[in-house]
Design a protein around this motif. Structure first.
Motif, PDB file in Angstrom:
ATOM      1  N   ASN A  17       0.833  -1.210   0.000  1.00  0.00           N
ATOM      2  CA  ASN A  17       0.000   0.000   0.000  1.00  0.00           C
ATOM      3  C   ASN A  17       0.864   1.254   0.000  1.00  0.00           C
ATOM      4  O   ASN A  17       0.580   2.225  -0.717  1.00  0.00           O
ATOM      5  N   GLN A  18       1.912   1.216   0.806  1.00  0.00           N
ATOM      6  CA  GLN A  18       2.810   2.381   0.868  1.00  0.00           C
ATOM      7  C   GLN A  18       3.473   2.616  -0.488  1.00  0.00           C
ATOM      8  O   GLN A  18       3.594   3.745  -0.953  1.00  0.00           O
ATOM      9  N   PHE A  19       3.876   1.512  -1.098  1.00  0.00           N
ATOM     10  CA  PHE A  19       4.495   1.622  -2.420  1.00  0.00           C
ATOM     11  C   PHE A  19       3.509   2.229  -3.412  1.00  0.00           C
ATOM     12  O   PHE A  19       3.818   3.187  -4.118  1.00  0.00           O
ATOM     13  N   ASN A  20       2.310   1.637  -3.474  1.00  0.00           N
ATOM     14  CA  ASN A  20       1.308   2.108  -4.438  1.00  0.00           C
ATOM     15  C   ASN A  20       0.996   3.586  -4.248  1.00  0.00           C
ATOM     16  O   ASN A  20       0.844   4.334  -5.217  1.00  0.00           O
ATOM     17  N   GLN A  21       0.877   3.987  -3.012  1.00  0.00           N
ATOM     18  CA  GLN A  21       0.577   5.385  -2.715  1.00  0.00           C
ATOM     19  C   GLN A  21       1.643   6.318  -3.311  1.00  0.00           C
ATOM     20  O   GLN A  21       1.345   7.279  -4.002  1.00  0.00           O
ATOM     21  N   LYS A  22       2.897   5.985  -3.076  1.00  0.00           N
ATOM     22  CA  LYS A  22       3.994   6.848  -3.554  1.00  0.00           C
ATOM     23  C   LYS A  22       4.169   6.747  -5.074  1.00  0.00           C
ATOM     24  O   LYS A  22       4.311   7.744  -5.762  1.00  0.00           O
ATOM     25  N   TYR A  23       4.160   5.508  -5.569  1.00  0.00           N
ATOM     26  CA  TYR A  23       4.512   5.286  -6.979  1.00  0.00           C
ATOM     27  C   TYR A  23       3.367   5.658  -7.927  1.00  0.00           C
ATOM     28  O   TYR A  23       3.585   6.339  -8.928  1.00  0.00           O
ATOM     29  N   TYR A  24       2.163   5.226  -7.597  1.00  0.00           N
ATOM     30  CA  TYR A  24       1.044   5.426  -8.520  1.00  0.00           C
ATOM     31  C   TYR A  24       0.171   6.634  -8.194  1.00  0.00           C
ATOM     32  O   TYR A  24      -0.678   7.014  -8.993  1.00  0.00           O
ATOM     33  N   GLU A  26       1.382   9.487  -5.858  1.00  0.00           N
ATOM     34  CA  GLU A  26       2.156  10.722  -5.670  1.00  0.00           C
ATOM     35  C   GLU A  26       3.182  10.899  -6.784  1.00  0.00           C
ATOM     36  O   GLU A  26       3.858  11.912  -6.852  1.00  0.00           O
ATOM     37  N   TYR A  27       3.287   9.919  -7.645  1.00  0.00           N
ATOM     38  CA  TYR A  27       4.160   9.973  -8.820  1.00  0.00           C
ATOM     39  C   TYR A  27       5.591  10.368  -8.480  1.00  0.00           C
ATOM     40  O   TYR A  27       6.162  11.296  -9.068  1.00  0.00           O
ATOM     41  N   ILE A  28       6.171   9.677  -7.502  1.00  0.00           N
ATOM     42  CA  ILE A  28       7.560   9.955  -7.130  1.00  0.00           C
ATOM     43  C   ILE A  28       8.477   9.810  -8.347  1.00  0.00           C
ATOM     44  O   ILE A  28       8.163   9.086  -9.287  1.00  0.00           O
ATOM     45  N   SER A  29       9.611  10.511  -8.321  1.00  0.00           N
ATOM     46  CA  SER A  29      10.481  10.441  -9.498  1.00  0.00           C
ATOM     47  C   SER A  29      11.713   9.563  -9.307  1.00  0.00           C
ATOM     48  O   SER A  29      12.542   9.458 -10.206  1.00  0.00           O
ATOM     49  N   GLN A 123       6.096  -1.352 -19.099  1.00  0.00           N
ATOM     50  CA  GLN A 123       6.462  -0.385 -20.148  1.00  0.00           C
ATOM     51  C   GLN A 123       5.252   0.414 -20.635  1.00  0.00           C
ATOM     52  O   GLN A 123       5.387   1.571 -21.023  1.00  0.00           O
ATOM     53  N   ILE A 124       4.086  -0.206 -20.628  1.00  0.00           N
ATOM     54  CA  ILE A 124       2.873   0.521 -21.030  1.00  0.00           C
ATOM     55  C   ILE A 124       2.524   1.558 -19.956  1.00  0.00           C
ATOM     56  O   ILE A 124       2.283   2.727 -20.242  1.00  0.00           O
ATOM     57  N   VAL A 125       2.559   1.110 -18.705  1.00  0.00           N
ATOM     58  CA  VAL A 125       2.210   2.010 -17.597  1.00  0.00           C
ATOM     59  C   VAL A 125       3.264   3.118 -17.431  1.00  0.00           C
ATOM     60  O   VAL A 125       2.930   4.264 -17.099  1.00  0.00           O
ATOM     61  N   ASP A 126       4.527   2.788 -17.714  1.00  0.00           N
ATOM     62  CA  ASP A 126       5.604   3.792 -17.642  1.00  0.00           C
ATOM     63  C   ASP A 126       5.283   5.033 -18.467  1.00  0.00           C
ATOM     64  O   ASP A 126       5.623   6.157 -18.088  1.00  0.00           O
ATOM     65  N   GLN A 127       4.653   4.825 -19.625  1.00  0.00           N
ATOM     66  CA  GLN A 127       4.337   5.964 -20.506  1.00  0.00           C
ATOM     67  C   GLN A 127       3.383   6.934 -19.805  1.00  0.00           C
ATOM     68  O   GLN A 127       3.524   8.154 -19.901  1.00  0.00           O
ATOM     69  N   ILE A 128       2.436   6.368 -19.074  1.00  0.00           N
ATOM     70  CA  ILE A 128       1.459   7.212 -18.368  1.00  0.00           C
ATOM     71  C   ILE A 128       2.114   7.907 -17.183  1.00  0.00           C
ATOM     72  O   ILE A 128       1.939   9.109 -16.968  1.00  0.00           O
ATOM     73  N   LEU A 129       2.911   7.134 -16.444  1.00  0.00           N
ATOM     74  CA  LEU A 129       3.579   7.715 -15.266  1.00  0.00           C
ATOM     75  C   LEU A 129       4.525   8.841 -15.668  1.00  0.00           C
ATOM     76  O   LEU A 129       4.660   9.831 -14.956  1.00  0.00           O
ATOM     77  N   PHE A 130       5.139   8.706 -16.830  1.00  0.00           N
ATOM     78  CA  PHE A 130       6.047   9.753 -17.304  1.00  0.00           C
ATOM     79  C   PHE A 130       5.312  11.101 -17.365  1.00  0.00           C
ATOM     80  O   PHE A 130       5.782  12.112 -16.853  1.00  0.00           O
ATOM     81  N   PHE A 131       4.139  11.099 -17.980  1.00  0.00           N
ATOM     82  CA  PHE A 131       3.375  12.348 -18.100  1.00  0.00           C
ATOM     83  C   PHE A 131       2.785  12.768 -16.747  1.00  0.00           C
ATOM     84  O   PHE A 131       2.704  13.948 -16.441  1.00  0.00           O
ATOM     85  N   ALA A 132       2.386  11.784 -15.971  1.00  0.00           N
ATOM     86  CA  ALA A 132       1.803  12.096 -14.653  1.00  0.00           C
ATOM     87  C   ALA A 132       2.818  12.842 -13.780  1.00  0.00           C
ATOM     88  O   ALA A 132       2.474  13.756 -13.043  1.00  0.00           O
ATOM     89  N   ARG A 133       4.082  12.434 -13.895  1.00  0.00           N
ATOM     90  CA  ARG A 133       5.126  13.089 -13.085  1.00  0.00           C
ATOM     91  C   ARG A 133       5.331  14.533 -13.511  1.00  0.00           C
ATOM     92  O   ARG A 133       5.537  15.421 -12.685  1.00  0.00           O
TER      93      ARG A 133
END
Ligand code: SAH
Ligand code: SF4
Length: 334
Positions: A17-24, A26-29, A123-133
């Motif tokens: 849960n802690q991981f998901n919160q930060k990674y997905y 809060e979009y940590i870099s 790799q698919i999700v990475d594309q979204i996270l890139f813009f989210a960050r």
């Protein structure tokens, strides 16, 4: 990905849960920002899991600033492109599910590249996270995802459904299912399998022709083995089961599929079906012989007169080759 790591280290659920919160959320870099985890665990994570599997290469912003096309490279050295389309009421990421595409539709630039590599879920999700960050810094959010970048989603059934689950999981990216659209050229058996997973996302079918003969000319590889008739058997069952409307994409190619007769034939094909036609103005490419149609308005009018709901897709980022069907890594010659 985190689930496997958690299993290996026997981590309790709250660590995930802690991981998901930060990674997905809060979009940590970088994983260093996963400060809710003890340092030694974080260090192991860094050693075992890549923060992103795509390596950023470059980015192009359209003149009007509305579209941002980003080029990435995979570990194997293949290029992948993603596009962010900014509008007043939504921000859409157009994701790729492959580098290149094996389907080779004759009007599509990506199709001319052939297949380089299937992308995995991360790799698919990475594309979204890139813009989210990037968006996080501007206090903006991504609201919509379309699988309309490079590749045919139904030929990557290992990763595409999993990526959809991550995107729509309330503990992860938490996007509404209604805001995710999968576009396919129509592999019938794979479509059945995909729909069987009941992921609840919107469905868009690249139809592009009102009859089998013309469709076989434009999209030979997929349509010879997957006839319009078989395609509609699956789609009719889908609308019967879900009462959901299907979007039909129709790219207008000058003097090829844009006549009054084609419009009437398409109306007849879709009559009594829960359908929305999305007409697409063709994005020309110097390596391909096709031209933009001059009859978009007339084509739309005929469909509407025949009771078919029809919209014309706004085209974005044509000046940076970031529009649909223009995603192909530039080559020096055709
Ligand atoms: N492979 C999937 C999704 C990616 S293509 C599919 O074919 O549906 C996304 C959409 O762009 C498809 O409808 C495709 O037919 C369309 N397209 C391809 N080349 C185009 C071009 N040059 N101009 C406009 N649309 C194009
Ligand atoms: Fe592939 Fe879609 Fe292009 Fe056809 S239109 S070649 S399926 S990306």
């Amino acid at each position: 990905m985190i689930e496997q790591f958690a299993k290996k280290y026997g981590l309790p659920k709250y660590r995930i849960n802690q991981f998901n919160q930060k990674y997905y959320k809060e979009y940590i870099s970088s994983f260093d920002e996963l400060t809710t985890w003890p340092k030694d665990l974080r260090e192991n994570l860094k050693l075992e899991i890549p923060f992103s599997k795509l390596i950023y290469q470059s980015s192009d912003v359209s003149k009007d600033g509305g579209t941002n096309k980003v080029l990435f490279k995979t570990k194997r050295g293949n290029y992948v492109e993603s596009v962010l389309i900014r509008e007043k009421e939504r921000n859409t990421v157009c994701v790729s599910c492959m580098s290149g595409c094996p389907v080779g539709c004759i009007f599509c630039a990506t199709g001319q590249m052939g297949l380089n590599e299937l992308l995995d879920e991360q790799q698919i999700v990475d594309q979204i996270l890139f813009f989210a960050r990037i968006f996080k810094k501007k206090n903006e959010k991504i609201s919509n995802i379309v699988y309309m970048g490079m590749g045919e989603p139904l030929l990557n059934l290992k990763s595409v459904p999993r990526s959809i689950m991550t995107i729509t999981d309330t503990e992860k990216l938490a996007l509404s299912k209604r805001r995710v659209t999968l576009s396919t050229s129509g592999y019938v058996q794979n479509l059945r399998t995909f729909l069987g997973k009941k992921l609840g996302v919107k469905l868009a079918i690249s139809l592009h022709a009102p009859n089998q003969k013309l469709r076989e000319m434009l999209m030979p590889k997929v349509s010879k083995k997957n006839s319009i008739k078989e395609l509609f058997e699956v789609l009719d069952k889908y609308t019967e089961d879900t009462n959901k409307r299907v979007t039909y994409e129709y790219v207008l190619l000058r003097d090829i599929n844009d006549s009054v007769i084609h419009a009437k034939e398409l109306s007849k094909l879709l009559r009594n079906r829960l359908a929305l036609v999305n007409l697409i103005n063709y994005n020309e490419n110097e390596c391909l012989p096709f031209k933009k149609s001059k009859k978009t308005k007339l084509f739309q009018k005929i469909l509407q007169e025949n009771g078919i709901t029809c919209t014309v897709r706004k085209s974005y980022g044509e000046d940076i080759k970031g529009a649909c069907g223009q995603l192909s890594v530039s080559r020096d010659e055709c």
